[in-house]
Structure formats: structure tokens, C-alpha cells
Design a protein around this motif. Structure first.
Motif, PDB file in Angstrom:
ATOM      1  N   TRP A 120     -52.372 -28.674  19.346  1.00  0.00           N
ATOM      2  CA  TRP A 120     -51.201 -28.171  19.568  1.00  0.00           C
ATOM      3  C   TRP A 120     -49.935 -28.956  20.689  1.00  0.00           C
ATOM      4  O   TRP A 120     -48.914 -30.022  20.116  1.00  0.00           O
ATOM      5  N   SER A 121     -50.978 -29.122  21.640  1.00  0.00           N
ATOM      6  CA  SER A 121     -50.262 -29.806  22.287  1.00  0.00           C
ATOM      7  C   SER A 121     -49.897 -31.198  22.424  1.00  0.00           C
ATOM      8  O   SER A 121     -49.109 -32.386  22.792  1.00  0.00           O
ATOM      9  N   SER A 122     -50.679 -32.352  21.769  1.00  0.00           N
ATOM     10  CA  SER A 122     -50.917 -33.833  21.183  1.00  0.00           C
ATOM     11  C   SER A 122     -49.845 -34.154  20.363  1.00  0.00           C
ATOM     12  O   SER A 122     -49.113 -34.728  20.970  1.00  0.00           O
ATOM     13  N   ILE A 123     -49.208 -32.849  19.744  1.00  0.00           N
ATOM     14  CA  ILE A 123     -48.308 -33.028  18.477  1.00  0.00           C
ATOM     15  C   ILE A 123     -47.063 -33.234  19.282  1.00  0.00           C
ATOM     16  O   ILE A 123     -46.272 -33.646  18.802  1.00  0.00           O
ATOM     17  N   LEU A 124     -46.598 -32.089  19.617  1.00  0.00           N
ATOM     18  CA  LEU A 124     -45.915 -31.017  20.387  1.00  0.00           C
ATOM     19  C   LEU A 124     -45.318 -31.904  21.325  1.00  0.00           C
ATOM     20  O   LEU A 124     -44.275 -32.554  21.669  1.00  0.00           O
ATOM     21  N   ALA A 125     -46.530 -32.867  22.085  1.00  0.00           N
ATOM     22  CA  ALA A 125     -46.155 -34.505  23.102  1.00  0.00           C
ATOM     23  C   ALA A 125     -45.317 -34.920  22.472  1.00  0.00           C
ATOM     24  O   ALA A 125     -44.669 -36.049  23.736  1.00  0.00           O
ATOM     25  N   SER A 126     -46.147 -35.378  21.297  1.00  0.00           N
ATOM     26  CA  SER A 126     -44.893 -36.936  20.919  1.00  0.00           C
ATOM     27  C   SER A 126     -44.293 -36.479  19.249  1.00  0.00           C
ATOM     28  O   SER A 126     -43.836 -36.844  18.560  1.00  0.00           O
ATOM     29  N   VAL A 127     -43.028 -35.005  19.764  1.00  0.00           N
ATOM     30  CA  VAL A 127     -42.668 -34.767  19.014  1.00  0.00           C
ATOM     31  C   VAL A 127     -42.217 -35.651  18.567  1.00  0.00           C
ATOM     32  O   VAL A 127     -41.155 -36.199  19.313  1.00  0.00           O
ATOM     33  N   ALA A 128     -42.140 -35.946  17.328  1.00  0.00           N
ATOM     34  CA  ALA A 128     -40.114 -36.580  17.224  1.00  0.00           C
ATOM     35  C   ALA A 128     -40.323 -35.931  15.478  1.00  0.00           C
ATOM     36  O   ALA A 128     -40.832 -35.640  14.361  1.00  0.00           O
ATOM     37  N   GLN A 129     -38.977 -35.681  15.296  1.00  0.00           N
ATOM     38  CA  GLN A 129     -38.288 -34.182  13.819  1.00  0.00           C
ATOM     39  C   GLN A 129     -38.716 -34.812  12.514  1.00  0.00           C
ATOM     40  O   GLN A 129     -39.904 -34.300  11.672  1.00  0.00           O
ATOM     41  N   HIS A 130     -38.775 -36.465  12.532  1.00  0.00           N
ATOM     42  CA  HIS A 130     -39.149 -37.150  11.291  1.00  0.00           C
ATOM     43  C   HIS A 130     -40.923 -36.803  11.284  1.00  0.00           C
ATOM     44  O   HIS A 130     -41.565 -37.911  12.277  1.00  0.00           O
ATOM     45  N   GLY A 131     -41.339 -36.697  10.291  1.00  0.00           N
ATOM     46  CA  GLY A 131     -42.760 -37.360   9.714  1.00  0.00           C
ATOM     47  C   GLY A 131     -43.481 -35.721  10.707  1.00  0.00           C
ATOM     48  O   GLY A 131     -44.336 -35.584  10.364  1.00  0.00           O
ATOM     49  N   LEU A 132     -42.637 -35.024  11.276  1.00  0.00           N
ATOM     50  CA  LEU A 132     -43.971 -33.674  11.995  1.00  0.00           C
ATOM     51  C   LEU A 132     -44.208 -32.841  11.370  1.00  0.00           C
ATOM     52  O   LEU A 132     -45.607 -33.088  11.423  1.00  0.00           O
ATOM     53  N   GLY A 133     -43.722 -32.950  10.007  1.00  0.00           N
ATOM     54  CA  GLY A 133     -44.853 -31.971   9.015  1.00  0.00           C
ATOM     55  C   GLY A 133     -45.933 -32.653   8.057  1.00  0.00           C
ATOM     56  O   GLY A 133     -46.792 -31.998   8.457  1.00  0.00           O
ATOM     57  N   GLN A 134     -45.348 -33.746   8.169  1.00  0.00           N
ATOM     58  CA  GLN A 134     -46.819 -34.610   7.600  1.00  0.00           C
ATOM     59  C   GLN A 134     -47.707 -34.754   8.886  1.00  0.00           C
ATOM     60  O   GLN A 134     -49.220 -34.493   8.865  1.00  0.00           O
ATOM     61  N   ARG A 135     -47.342 -34.795   9.987  1.00  0.00           N
ATOM     62  CA  ARG A 135     -48.923 -34.628  11.191  1.00  0.00           C
ATOM     63  C   ARG A 135     -49.290 -33.531  11.655  1.00  0.00           C
ATOM     64  O   ARG A 135     -50.053 -33.208  11.531  1.00  0.00           O
ATOM     65  N   VAL A 136     -48.354 -32.418  11.030  1.00  0.00           N
ATOM     66  CA  VAL A 136     -49.245 -30.554  11.436  1.00  0.00           C
ATOM     67  C   VAL A 136     -49.894 -30.521  10.100  1.00  0.00           C
ATOM     68  O   VAL A 136     -50.580 -30.199  10.673  1.00  0.00           O
ATOM     69  N   ARG A 137     -49.607 -31.334   8.993  1.00  0.00           N
ATOM     70  CA  ARG A 137     -50.407 -31.022   8.192  1.00  0.00           C
ATOM     71  C   ARG A 137     -51.561 -31.549   8.189  1.00  0.00           C
ATOM     72  O   ARG A 137     -52.833 -30.864   7.928  1.00  0.00           O
ATOM     73  N   ALA A 138     -51.702 -32.752   8.897  1.00  0.00           N
ATOM     74  CA  ALA A 138     -52.926 -33.798   8.554  1.00  0.00           C
ATOM     75  C   ALA A 138     -53.273 -32.475  10.011  1.00  0.00           C
ATOM     76  O   ALA A 138     -55.185 -33.148   9.479  1.00  0.00           O
ATOM     77  N   SER A 139     -53.282 -32.452  10.965  1.00  0.00           N
ATOM     78  CA  SER A 139     -53.463 -31.806  12.207  1.00  0.00           C
ATOM     79  C   SER A 139     -54.283 -30.681  11.856  1.00  0.00           C
ATOM     80  O   SER A 139     -55.745 -30.260  12.315  1.00  0.00           O
ATOM     81  N   LEU A 140     -54.028 -30.021  11.025  1.00  0.00           N
ATOM     82  CA  LEU A 140     -54.431 -28.055  10.014  1.00  0.00           C
ATOM     83  C   LEU A 140     -55.419 -28.987   9.582  1.00  0.00           C
ATOM     84  O   LEU A 140     -56.873 -28.408   9.087  1.00  0.00           O
ATOM     85  N   GLN A 141     -55.500 -29.768   8.198  1.00  0.00           N
ATOM     86  CA  GLN A 141     -56.321 -30.392   7.610  1.00  0.00           C
ATOM     87  C   GLN A 141     -57.706 -30.814   7.921  1.00  0.00           C
ATOM     88  O   GLN A 141     -58.322 -30.574   7.703  1.00  0.00           O
ATOM     89  N   ALA A 142     -57.705 -31.733   8.837  1.00  0.00           N
ATOM     90  CA  ALA A 142     -58.107 -32.008   9.880  1.00  0.00           C
ATOM     91  C   ALA A 142     -59.295 -30.873  10.659  1.00  0.00           C
ATOM     92  O   ALA A 142     -60.518 -31.083  10.702  1.00  0.00           O
ATOM     93  N   ILE A 143     -59.038 -30.532  11.177  1.00  0.00           N
ATOM     94  CA  ILE A 143     -59.429 -28.782  12.073  1.00  0.00           C
ATOM     95  C   ILE A 143     -60.376 -27.874  10.795  1.00  0.00           C
ATOM     96  O   ILE A 143     -61.467 -27.837  10.925  1.00  0.00           O
ATOM     97  N   GLU A 144     -59.179 -28.075   9.509  1.00  0.00           N
ATOM     98  CA  GLU A 144     -60.677 -27.245   8.251  1.00  0.00           C
ATOM     99  C   GLU A 144     -61.941 -28.137   8.180  1.00  0.00           C
ATOM    100  O   GLU A 144     -63.001 -27.686   7.852  1.00  0.00           O
ATOM    101  N   SER A 145     -61.351 -29.606   8.264  1.00  0.00           N
ATOM    102  CA  SER A 145     -63.263 -29.874   7.666  1.00  0.00           C
ATOM    103  C   SER A 145     -63.595 -30.633   8.945  1.00  0.00           C
ATOM    104  O   SER A 145     -65.132 -30.370   8.067  1.00  0.00           O
ATOM    105  N   ALA A 146     -63.615 -30.806   9.617  1.00  0.00           N
ATOM    106  CA  ALA A 146     -63.969 -30.428  11.298  1.00  0.00           C
ATOM    107  C   ALA A 146     -65.519 -29.432  11.206  1.00  0.00           C
ATOM    108  O   ALA A 146     -66.086 -29.635  12.144  1.00  0.00           O
ATOM    109  N   ASN A 147     -64.312 -28.183  10.572  1.00  0.00           N
ATOM    110  CA  ASN A 147     -65.503 -27.059  10.951  1.00  0.00           C
ATOM    111  C   ASN A 147     -65.789 -26.179   9.642  1.00  0.00           C
ATOM    112  O   ASN A 147     -65.354 -24.933   9.301  1.00  0.00           O
TER     113      ASN A 147
END
Length: 521
Positions: A94-121
Motif C-alpha cells: 500500500w505505502s509503496s504504491i501510494l508514495a508514487s501515486v500518479a493518477q494515470h495508470g494507478l488502477g493497473q499498478r493496484v491490480r498488479a500489486s493485488l495479483q502479485a500478493i495472491e500469486s506469492a501466497n
């Protein structure tokens, strides 16, 4: 100064309210719950990571050695990196994505983060976050998602060192209820009113180390209530094995997140149609059995009837209504030694004819039904009709005073008026539970318990004499001085309609037997 429960709830609702410019309130949950849980996981991981660094700062460890020590002795899940090897590489937190938050492409980065957490666990978080369609710019513009995240970030760090799981779980429950209050009929897909949940769990009374199963688990409220009740009674809620199946993928994810937020980790939530594809099975293909089974299934659901399924005790429920099919599945899922089940259903299951009557008769003849409890009308978010709780016991496990009959409790008058629906108060629940545990004779008289509550134990002989009709109004008569609610009027109408159909059928049979033309069956 510590942040109060109400302040946390208010801040979470402020974050949800940022969505008002992009979607109706009925859709808030699909965005807020994944974000909230992502923040909880990230805050928890980072808190543990800082503890690891502090306690091992004097050790000269390589990056690989540090990872091995941290994930062996500290972390219970992984927050991996996304976009590795690129300039966009960062931790999926959460903090890494929020720290570099730019509105353009934010949804893509959030989706990639959630999918990565699912895949890693995969053992813990597989398919946890649902379909994530809201991460699309077309569904939720980046500027709105950014506003939601910035507002939610005002909630204090959501790790156990800062906020207890009781508070976190309470906040999650608050949002569930708040979304349900504003969602109308859609709320019924995932939320059963908490007072109804508490009543069912109180009746079934789970014990330490028992297994609990909800075949239509929604947001997981009944599973959580089982653990909470056991804890409140001095037991150890964490010893329960909690199991649920849910047909809607996103809703199953809500249930998993809900259980985690309540610090309940001994659970398994499967996705699939319970009637068509039960996911809890033994090696021989039979359905798995549990000590406590609870459910609030979708009412009168159209379904594809079974063909040769061993769960179909007494016959197969009609295509027009799966109510008794859910009951049959729950009966098949009861442990033979101490299994008990509680289910909420519409009153029609008590008296409808045809295939349902045949199933009902078999269940009664096998002495599986212990109690019928009539509830007030307008308790639920998705229907205003009066409902009832049916309590079942595994064959031969009823107490001696309950064998060969059914306890009827009419609690239809016990409610308070709320803004959009009726509610059961603590006293209402306590009185129904007390009535359930009381003893009643079979002298043919109803026992008025005061406060609009009445009960009567009915022998199987009397039930059989009434054609195995279980309509509550047939066995518990209200005095003429009692005001008739809309629910009771509907109840009486249904009784009259069922009796009219029975009389017409008998008339047709008699006239047909007499050879009167046009009246052959």
C-alpha cells in the motif's frame, strides 16, 4: 491519544464516500474491501519487517540470508515486488504504491500489486481479491481511486501492534452493515442481519474444537459469529474449524477477508454452486460432514434438479424452488454423532405441496426436525416476507423430550422498528433461546411466554394428522385481541390457500371415484 472505534469507522466511510462520483453505493464494497484488506496486509507486513530489522541489525546477513530468516521466523505471508527489473519496480505494498501515486495508470499498478500478493501466497490468498474489475480506468477513473486511497490512508496503521483485531473486525462489520443498509435487495447476496445470525448460532451453541460449515456463506458472518459466541461463553473461538462455500467469487473474497480481519485463520472458503458442485467432499465422493451447519440460502431459487444424488432424501425438490434441496444438503452434511443444523427460509417450506411435501414428510418421519421458529416480517435487506428458522438434529441425537415431535416457537411479534427494516433486540434473541431450551408438554395448549412470544411442542401424531403441514398458525393460535401484522395476514392467507387446494384435490378424487364425468384425476 488512541483513535476510537468510531473514528476509524468514520474515516473508512469517508474513503468509501469518495466513490459517490463514480458508482452507486451498491458497488462500494467491491472496491473498499479489497483496498482495506490490502492496507491491512501491507501495514502488518511492514510492521513485522521493521521488527525483523531492529532485532537483527547486528547480524551480517546477505540479502538472500535476510529473506530466509525473515520469512522463516517473522513473516506469515509475502508482499513481493511488482514489475521486477524495470524502472517501475517496487514492493506490492500500500505505502509503496501510494508514495508514487500518479493518477494515470494507478488502477493497473493496484491490480498488479493485488495479483502479485495472491500469486506469492497461493495457500492463503488465492483468488482473495475477486475479479478486480474496478481497477479498470473505464470503471473507476484514476483520480477517484487516488482520492479513495488518500482518504483511507488517514486510518491509522492497521496492524495488531496498533489496532486490535477486535477493532479491525468491528470496523469491517460496520462497513458490511453500512453497505447493506444502502444497497437494497443486492445486500441479501452477502449479508444476513447480525441479530438473525446471532440467534441461529445461539440455538446451535458451538463448542471448542468443533467444525462449523455454511454452504452459502456470503460474507462469512455466520462463521465469525460462531467463533465470537464461543469466545463470549468462555470458550476458545480460534479452535473452531470454519468452512464455507459461496457461489459468487467476489463475495467469497469478502468472506475470506472478513475472517482474516477477525484474526480467524483456521478456515476454508471454497467457490462454487453448493447444490451442483459441493466442494467439501470425502475421498469416496460423499459430502463431508460437520458438527454445526448454518445457512441463509437464496430463497426459492430456480435450479437444475438432481438426478440420482444421494443427498435427495425423500425425493428431489422442484425446479422452481431449491429451498428443500438446500435443507437436504445440510442434512447430508450433519455429523452422525452430534451434527445439528439451522437454516433461515421462507414460510412456504412449511406447507407447500407436491415434491416439497413428500420431502418434508420423509424428514419428519425420520425425526430430523427439532424446531420451527417463526420470525417477524421485514427483517432482511432483500425481502420483506416473514421467514422462519428450522433446526435439525442428526438421526437419533434429539434429546428425550424432543423425540417424536417438533417444537414450534412464534416470535413474529418480537421486533423493533428501524429505519428500513425490523430488527430483533438482545432481549428478543434471549427470550427465543430460552424458549428453545424450555420443556413443553403435548396437552394441545400453546404456552404464552409473554411479550408476544408463544411456543408449543407438537407430537408427530398430530403433525401426521395434519398431512405433515408445518404452518405455525395451524399449531399456535393467536388471540383475537392481538393486532394482525402484514406478516401474519400473509401467513394466514397462505394457510387458507393451501387448505383450499387440499380440499379441491380431495373433492376431485371423490367425484372421480364416483365416476362423474370430467372429474377423473
Amino acid at each position: 491519544m488512541a483513535v476510537t472505534q468510531q473514528e476509524i469507522e468514520n474515516r473508512l466511510w469517508d474513503a468509501a464516500d469518495e466513490l459517490r462520483v463514480a458508482m452507486p453505493e451498491a458497488q462500494y464494497s467491491s472496491v473498499v474491501f479489497p483496498l482495506m484488506f490490502w492496507k491491512y496486509l501491507s501495514d502488518t507486513w511492514e510492521h513485522t519487517h521493521q521488527t525483523f530489522l531492529k532485532e537483527n541489525e547486528d547480524l551480517d546477513l546477505s540479502a538472500e540470508e535476510a529473506d530466509e530468516v525473515e520469512y522463516s521466523n517473522y513473516q506469515t505471508f509475502k508482499i513481493p515486488f511488482i514489475f521486477p527489473g524495470t524502472v517501475a519496480e517496487c514492493r506490492a505494498s500500500w505505502s509503496s504504491i501510494l508514495a508514487s501515486v500518479a493518477q494515470h495508470g494507478l488502477g493497473q499498478r493496484v491490480r498488479a500489486s493485488l495479483q502479485a500478493i495472491e500469486s506469492a501466497n497461493p495457500d492463503k490468498f488465492s483468488r482473495l481479491f475477486g475479479s478486480m474489475t474496478w481497477t479498470s480506468e473505464a470503471v473507476l477513473p484514476g483520480e477517484v481511486l487516488a482520492s479513495v486511497m488518500r482518504t483511507m490512508n488517514r486510518v491509522p496503521k492497521m496492524h495488531e501492534g496498533n489496532i486490535s483485531h477486535d477493532v479491525l473486525g468491528g470496523a469491517y462489520e460496520y462497513l458490511l452493515k453500512r453497505f447493506s443498509d444502502g444497497s437494497g435487495t443486492r445486500a441479501g447476496q452477502f449479508f444476513t442481519p447480525r441479530e438473525v445470525v446471532e440467534l441461529i448460532i445461539e440455538l446451535l451453541d458451538p463448542e471448542n474444537h468443533e467444525s462449523v460449515y455454511d454452504p452459502t456463506c456470503g460474507s462469512g458472518g455466520m462463521l465469525i459469529a460462531a467463533a465470537n459466541l464461543l469466545k463470549s461463553h468462555g470458550g476458545r473461538g480460534y479452535t473452531l474449524s470454519l468452512n464455507g462455500q459461496e457461489a459468487v467469487t467476489d463475495t467469497a473474497g469478502v468472506a475470506r477477508m472478513n475472517l482474516f480481519m477477525h484474526n480467524l485463520t483456521e478456515f476454508k472458503v471454497e467457490v462454487g454452486d453448493t447444490l451442483r458442485d459441493p466442494r467439501f467432499k470425502n475421498q469416496d465422493g460423499s459430502v463431508k460432514q460437520f458438527d454445526v451447519i448454518v445457512a441463509n440460502p437464496p430463497y426459492s431459487l430456480k435450479w437444475k434438479p438432481w438426478a440420482g444424488d444421494p443427498r435427495a432424501i425423500g425425493g428431489v425438490a422442484p425446479q422452481s424452488s431449491a429451498d428443500w434441496a438446500f435443507v437436504q444438503h445440510m442434512i447430508a452434511s450433519m455429523d452422525p454423532k452430534k451434527g445439528r443444523a439451522g437454516v433461515v427460509l421462507p414460510h412456504g417450506v412449511l406447507f407447500r405441496g407436491g415434491q416439497e411435501a413428500t420431502i418434508r414428510q420423509r424428514v419428519l418421519e425420520n425425526d430430523l426436525l427439532e424446531a420451527v421458529i417463526g420470525l417477524p416480517a421485514n427483517l432482511f435487506y432483500n425481502t420483506g416476507i416473514p421467514t422462519c428458522i428450522l433446526v435439525f438434529r442428526a438421526p437419533g441425537t434429539k434429546g428425550p423430550e424432543r423425540q417424536g415431535g417438533v417444537l414450534f416457537i412464534d416470535a413474529s411479534k418480537r421486533f423493533s422498528h428501524a429505519k428500513k427494516r425490523n430488527v430483533l433486540g438482545e432481549a428478543d434473541i434471549a427470550d427465543v433461546v430460552s424458549a428453545y431450551h424450555s420443556s413443553f408438554d403435548t396437552d394441545g395448549n400453546s404456552a404464552s411466554l409473554g411479550g408476544g412470544l408463544a411456543a408449543r411442542f407438537i407430537s408427530m401424531m398430530e403433525i401426521a394428522a395434519n398431512g405433515y403441514d408445518l404452518n405455525i398458525g395451524r399449531y399456535i393460535k393467536r388471540t383475537a385481541s392481538e393486532a394482525e401484522s402484514l406478516g401474519s395476514l400473509i401467513d394466514f392467507y397462505n394457510v387458507a390457500r393451501a387448505e383450499r387446494r387440499r380440499a379441491e384435490k380431495n373433492m376431485t378424487r371423490v367425484l372421480g371415484a364416483a365416476g362423474i364425468e370430467g372429474f377423473d384425476e
